[in-house]
Design a protein around this motif. Structure first.
Motif, PDB file in Angstrom:
ATOM      1  N   MET A   1       0.697  -1.216   0.199  1.00 17.39           N
ATOM      2  CA  MET A   1      -0.050   0.190   0.037  1.00 17.39           C
ATOM      3  C   MET A   1       0.972   1.310   0.046  1.00 17.39           C
ATOM      4  O   MET A   1       1.912   1.296   0.670  1.00 17.39           O
ATOM      5  N   GLN A   2       0.351   2.353  -0.669  1.00 17.89           N
ATOM      6  CA  GLN A   2       1.124   3.613  -0.556  1.00 17.89           C
ATOM      7  C   GLN A   2      -0.165   4.591  -0.131  1.00 17.89           C
ATOM      8  O   GLN A   2      -1.263   4.671  -0.402  1.00 17.89           O
ATOM      9  N   GLY A   3       0.414   5.757   0.335  1.00 17.72           N
ATOM     10  CA  GLY A   3      -0.565   6.953   0.751  1.00 17.72           C
ATOM     11  C   GLY A   3       0.375   8.049   1.058  1.00 17.72           C
ATOM     12  O   GLY A   3       1.427   8.351   0.582  1.00 17.72           O
ATOM     13  N   SER A   4      -0.361   8.729   1.812  1.00 22.88           N
ATOM     14  CA  SER A   4       0.263   9.997   2.237  1.00 22.88           C
ATOM     15  C   SER A   4       0.095   9.912   3.863  1.00 22.88           C
ATOM     16  O   SER A   4      -0.924   9.574   4.680  1.00 22.88           O
ATOM     17  N   ALA A   5       1.033  10.710   4.687  1.00 17.12           N
ATOM     18  CA  ALA A   5       1.318  10.797   6.221  1.00 17.12           C
ATOM     19  C   ALA A   5       1.604  12.279   6.308  1.00 17.12           C
ATOM     20  O   ALA A   5       2.574  12.675   5.685  1.00 17.12           O
ATOM     21  N   VAL A   6       1.107  12.354   7.435  1.00 19.07           N
ATOM     22  CA  VAL A   6       1.526  13.564   8.402  1.00 19.07           C
ATOM     23  C   VAL A   6       2.228  13.370   9.484  1.00 19.07           C
ATOM     24  O   VAL A   6       1.573  12.570  10.415  1.00 19.07           O
ATOM     25  N   VAL A   7       3.355  13.796   9.683  1.00 23.05           N
ATOM     26  CA  VAL A   7       4.382  13.271  11.056  1.00 23.05           C
ATOM     27  C   VAL A   7       4.259  14.566  11.948  1.00 23.05           C
ATOM     28  O   VAL A   7       4.909  15.376  11.531  1.00 23.05           O
ATOM     29  N   LEU A   8       3.935  14.481  13.158  1.00 23.59           N
ATOM     30  CA  LEU A   8       3.868  15.461  13.931  1.00 23.59           C
ATOM     31  C   LEU A   8       5.223  15.168  15.024  1.00 23.59           C
ATOM     32  O   LEU A   8       5.172  14.828  16.151  1.00 23.59           O
ATOM     33  N   GLY A   9       6.411  15.963  14.496  1.00 22.74           N
ATOM     34  CA  GLY A   9       7.497  15.617  15.249  1.00 22.74           C
ATOM     35  C   GLY A   9       8.378  15.148  14.555  1.00 22.74           C
ATOM     36  O   GLY A   9       8.518  14.149  13.721  1.00 22.74           O
ATOM     37  N   ALA A  10       9.803  15.913  14.623  1.00 28.91           N
ATOM     38  CA  ALA A  10      11.109  15.436  13.937  1.00 28.91           C
ATOM     39  C   ALA A  10      12.084  14.956  14.717  1.00 28.91           C
ATOM     40  O   ALA A  10      13.411  15.234  14.796  1.00 28.91           O
ATOM     41  N   GLY A  11      11.693  14.199  15.928  1.00 30.32           N
ATOM     42  CA  GLY A  11      12.703  13.628  16.648  1.00 30.32           C
ATOM     43  C   GLY A  11      13.049  12.179  16.091  1.00 30.32           C
ATOM     44  O   GLY A  11      12.936  11.880  14.976  1.00 30.32           O
ATOM     45  N   ILE A  12      13.518  11.257  16.914  1.00 24.50           N
ATOM     46  CA  ILE A  12      13.811   9.946  16.486  1.00 24.50           C
ATOM     47  C   ILE A  12      13.059   9.381  15.664  1.00 24.50           C
ATOM     48  O   ILE A  12      12.916   8.776  14.472  1.00 24.50           O
ATOM     49  N   ALA A  13      11.790   8.958  16.363  1.00 21.28           N
ATOM     50  CA  ALA A  13      10.494   8.275  15.636  1.00 21.28           C
ATOM     51  C   ALA A  13      10.198   9.039  14.501  1.00 21.28           C
ATOM     52  O   ALA A  13       9.949   8.156  13.548  1.00 21.28           O
ATOM     53  N   CYS A 274      15.768   3.078  21.248  1.00 17.02           N
ATOM     54  CA  CYS A 274      15.776   1.840  20.708  1.00 17.02           C
ATOM     55  C   CYS A 274      14.196   1.440  20.372  1.00 17.02           C
ATOM     56  O   CYS A 274      13.795   1.243  19.146  1.00 17.02           O
ATOM     57  N   GLU A 275      13.454   1.691  21.430  1.00 14.33           N
ATOM     58  CA  GLU A 275      11.793   1.468  21.325  1.00 14.33           C
ATOM     59  C   GLU A 275      11.178   2.338  20.065  1.00 14.33           C
ATOM     60  O   GLU A 275      10.332   2.022  19.497  1.00 14.33           O
ATOM     61  N   ALA A 276      11.749   3.797  20.202  1.00  7.64           N
ATOM     62  CA  ALA A 276      11.189   4.629  19.150  1.00  7.64           C
ATOM     63  C   ALA A 276      11.564   4.130  17.741  1.00  7.64           C
ATOM     64  O   ALA A 276      10.779   4.227  16.843  1.00  7.64           O
ATOM     65  N   LEU A 277      12.877   3.569  17.526  1.00  5.08           N
ATOM     66  CA  LEU A 277      13.021   2.980  16.255  1.00  5.08           C
ATOM     67  C   LEU A 277      12.222   1.960  15.901  1.00  5.08           C
ATOM     68  O   LEU A 277      11.962   1.777  14.645  1.00  5.08           O
ATOM     69  N   LEU A 278      11.866   1.118  17.023  1.00  6.77           N
ATOM     70  CA  LEU A 278      11.251  -0.164  16.685  1.00  6.77           C
ATOM     71  C   LEU A 278       9.795   0.333  16.175  1.00  6.77           C
ATOM     72  O   LEU A 278       9.173  -0.350  15.425  1.00  6.77           O
ATOM     73  N   ASP A 279       9.465   1.101  16.921  1.00  9.69           N
ATOM     74  CA  ASP A 279       7.751   1.711  16.636  1.00  9.69           C
ATOM     75  C   ASP A 279       7.877   2.099  15.384  1.00  9.69           C
ATOM     76  O   ASP A 279       7.032   1.822  14.331  1.00  9.69           O
ATOM     77  N   ALA A 280       8.941   2.863  14.759  1.00  4.58           N
ATOM     78  CA  ALA A 280       8.965   3.591  13.562  1.00  4.58           C
ATOM     79  C   ALA A 280       8.871   2.412  12.339  1.00  4.58           C
ATOM     80  O   ALA A 280       8.367   2.302  11.325  1.00  4.58           O
ATOM     81  N   THR A 281       9.883   1.373  12.403  1.00  2.89           N
ATOM     82  CA  THR A 281      10.049   0.383  11.307  1.00  2.89           C
ATOM     83  C   THR A 281       8.972  -0.405  11.472  1.00  2.89           C
ATOM     84  O   THR A 281       8.366  -1.021  10.198  1.00  2.89           O
ATOM     85  N   ALA A 282       8.161  -1.091  12.557  1.00  2.75           N
ATOM     86  CA  ALA A 282       6.994  -1.489  12.606  1.00  2.75           C
ATOM     87  C   ALA A 282       5.848  -1.161  12.057  1.00  2.75           C
ATOM     88  O   ALA A 282       5.044  -1.649  11.155  1.00  2.75           O
ATOM     89  N   LEU A 283       5.654   0.580  12.118  1.00  5.38           N
ATOM     90  CA  LEU A 283       4.657   0.951  11.505  1.00  5.38           C
ATOM     91  C   LEU A 283       4.777   1.215   9.862  1.00  5.38           C
ATOM     92  O   LEU A 283       3.958   0.991   9.141  1.00  5.38           O
ATOM     93  N   VAL A 284       6.003   1.347   9.530  1.00  5.21           N
ATOM     94  CA  VAL A 284       6.357   1.493   8.256  1.00  5.21           C
ATOM     95  C   VAL A 284       5.819   0.069   7.490  1.00  5.21           C
ATOM     96  O   VAL A 284       5.420  -0.077   6.491  1.00  5.21           O
ATOM     97  N   GLU A 285       6.494  -0.906   7.943  1.00  6.43           N
ATOM     98  CA  GLU A 285       6.119  -2.195   7.581  1.00  6.43           C
ATOM     99  C   GLU A 285       4.851  -2.546   7.519  1.00  6.43           C
ATOM    100  O   GLU A 285       4.469  -3.172   6.457  1.00  6.43           O
ATOM    101  N   ALA A 286       3.845  -2.150   8.374  1.00  6.03           N
ATOM    102  CA  ALA A 286       2.509  -2.354   8.633  1.00  6.03           C
ATOM    103  C   ALA A 286       1.959  -1.651   7.455  1.00  6.03           C
ATOM    104  O   ALA A 286       0.947  -2.385   6.771  1.00  6.03           O
ATOM    105  N   LEU A 287       2.190  -0.547   7.329  1.00  2.60           N
ATOM    106  CA  LEU A 287       1.600   0.518   6.271  1.00  2.60           C
ATOM    107  C   LEU A 287       1.888  -0.102   4.676  1.00  2.60           C
ATOM    108  O   LEU A 287       0.927   0.328   4.065  1.00  2.60           O
ATOM    109  N   THR A 288       3.122  -0.547   4.597  1.00  2.00           N
ATOM    110  CA  THR A 288       3.578  -0.830   3.361  1.00  2.00           C
ATOM    111  C   THR A 288       2.906  -2.247   2.946  1.00  2.00           C
ATOM    112  O   THR A 288       2.816  -2.555   1.605  1.00  2.00           O
ATOM    113  N   ALA A 289       2.743  -3.272   3.859  1.00  4.01           N
ATOM    114  CA  ALA A 289       2.322  -4.571   3.737  1.00  4.01           C
ATOM    115  C   ALA A 289       0.998  -4.626   3.682  1.00  4.01           C
ATOM    116  O   ALA A 289       0.421  -5.593   2.934  1.00  4.01           O
TER     117      ALA A 289
END
Length: 345
Positions: A1-13, A274-289
């Protein structure tokens, strides 16, 4: 799946999520209230799973090249005698926060991140399929969705860096307070102190951070005194430590909570980044799969909420135990026995 996202914050996650979605062909807008990336910050613990996440984002080697690897440390008494040796059993890389943020932001095209853009009204956000809330522990999005405010841990932290290398990782536990020392990079030392709030002078006290730290730790072992002697005019971050009670979900409608917005925790386990990065990759993988956003966000919540909640609880316990004021010989004996049984790390 592809789409659009608004990300609120430019920290690690936020940066990790934006980078991952952009690589997957998504349209991304990042809104950040600060004017730019910070150029200071202490070292962050990158556990193997977070390094795997960085590899998937294409920045693993860059971060490794600027990191210091550690596999264990020592837990000490204020006089420098050893309570326990901590064998982590696997490598942890210490990475300065600016290095990590710069690496994550480097390949994000100009114009994707809007700096100095605080969000005051979610009704005015750009139209998007997904809203990713990564605003930190005081996340107004989490409060609006679930009414979950941060809760105090009863401790106050000071942290910074000083010139000079640190050869090892140590954490020294005294009554009601601790002092930690780690490498920052090849030539600098990362330090942190955590103190029970009821041991500190009132907020109206004129005593500055450096005199206060020297008063509290000035008779501790030589390595602590070395750091205290090097403080000079180096920046010192002081903050009341908080964590977040587990919300009922990391998802509401099309909005997902990540990082400290979802599970702000005590720093004692060195797991926040570490947990922030795991969140980010889990969300990206879920949204793309997944074939749709609803299913993807449900998948992200199922993957991340239980392990992150467990880490929040363990970090809170570690904060309480490490700054205990009573039964210290019993605590130290238990820690020594646990380390010999390989239960630490």
């Amino acid at each position: 799946m592809q789409g659009s996202a608004v990300v609120l914050g430019a920290g690690i996650a936020g940066l990790a999520t934006a980078r991952g979605l952009l690589r997957a062909g998504w349209t991304v807008h990042v809104l950040e209230r600060s004017p730019g990336l910070p150029d200071t910050g202490t070292a962050l613990g990158m556990w193997p799973e977070s390094m795997h996440a960085l590899d998937r984002l294409g920045v693993g080697e860059e971060v490794r090249s600027a990191s210091v690897e550690q596999r264990g440390g020592r837990l000490l008494r204020p006089d420098g005698t050893e309570i326990a040796r901590l064998d982590l059993g696997r490598p942890v890389r210490l990475v300065p926060r600016p290095v990590l943020l710069t690496a994550l932001a480097a390949a994000i095209p100009p114009g994707v991140i809007a700096w100095s853009a605080p969000v005051t009204d979610h009704g005015e956000l750009p139209a998007a399929d997904v809203v990713v809330a990564v605003e930190g522990i005081h996340s107004p999005t989490r409060v609006a969705l679930f009414g979950t405010d941060p809760r105090p841990l009863g401790t106050v932290a000071f942290r910074g860096t000083v010139p000079g290398p640190a050869d090892a990782v140590t954490e020294t536990w005294g009554p009601g307070r601790l002092f930690g020392i780690t490498p920052h990079d090849a030539g600098n030392t990362n330090w942190f102190a955590s103190i029970r709030a009821d041991l500190l002078p009132p907020a109206t006290s004129p005593l500055g951070a450096v005199p206060l730290l020297r008063q509290l730790y000035g008779n501790w072992h030589p390595e602590v005194r070395r750091v205290l002697g090097a403080l000079g005019d180096t920046p010192i971050d002081r903050r009341t430590l908080l964590d977040v009670a587990p919300p009922p979900s990391y998802v509401s409608g099309r909005t997902a909570l990540l990082g400290d917005a979802a599970h702000g925790m005590a720093p004692n386990l060195g797991r926040g980044a570490c947990e922030a990065l795991l969140d980010a990759t889990a969300l990206v993988e879920a949204l793309t799969a997944a074939p749709d956003v609803t299913g993807a966000l449900r998948r992200y919540d199922a993957a991340r909420r239980r392990p992150a909640t467990r880490t929040v609880r363990l970090a809170r316990l570690a904060n309480t135990v490490s700054t205990a004021q009573h039964l210290l010989p019993v605590r130290n004996t238990v820690m020594a026995a646990a380390s010999r049984l390989g239960r630490l790390g």
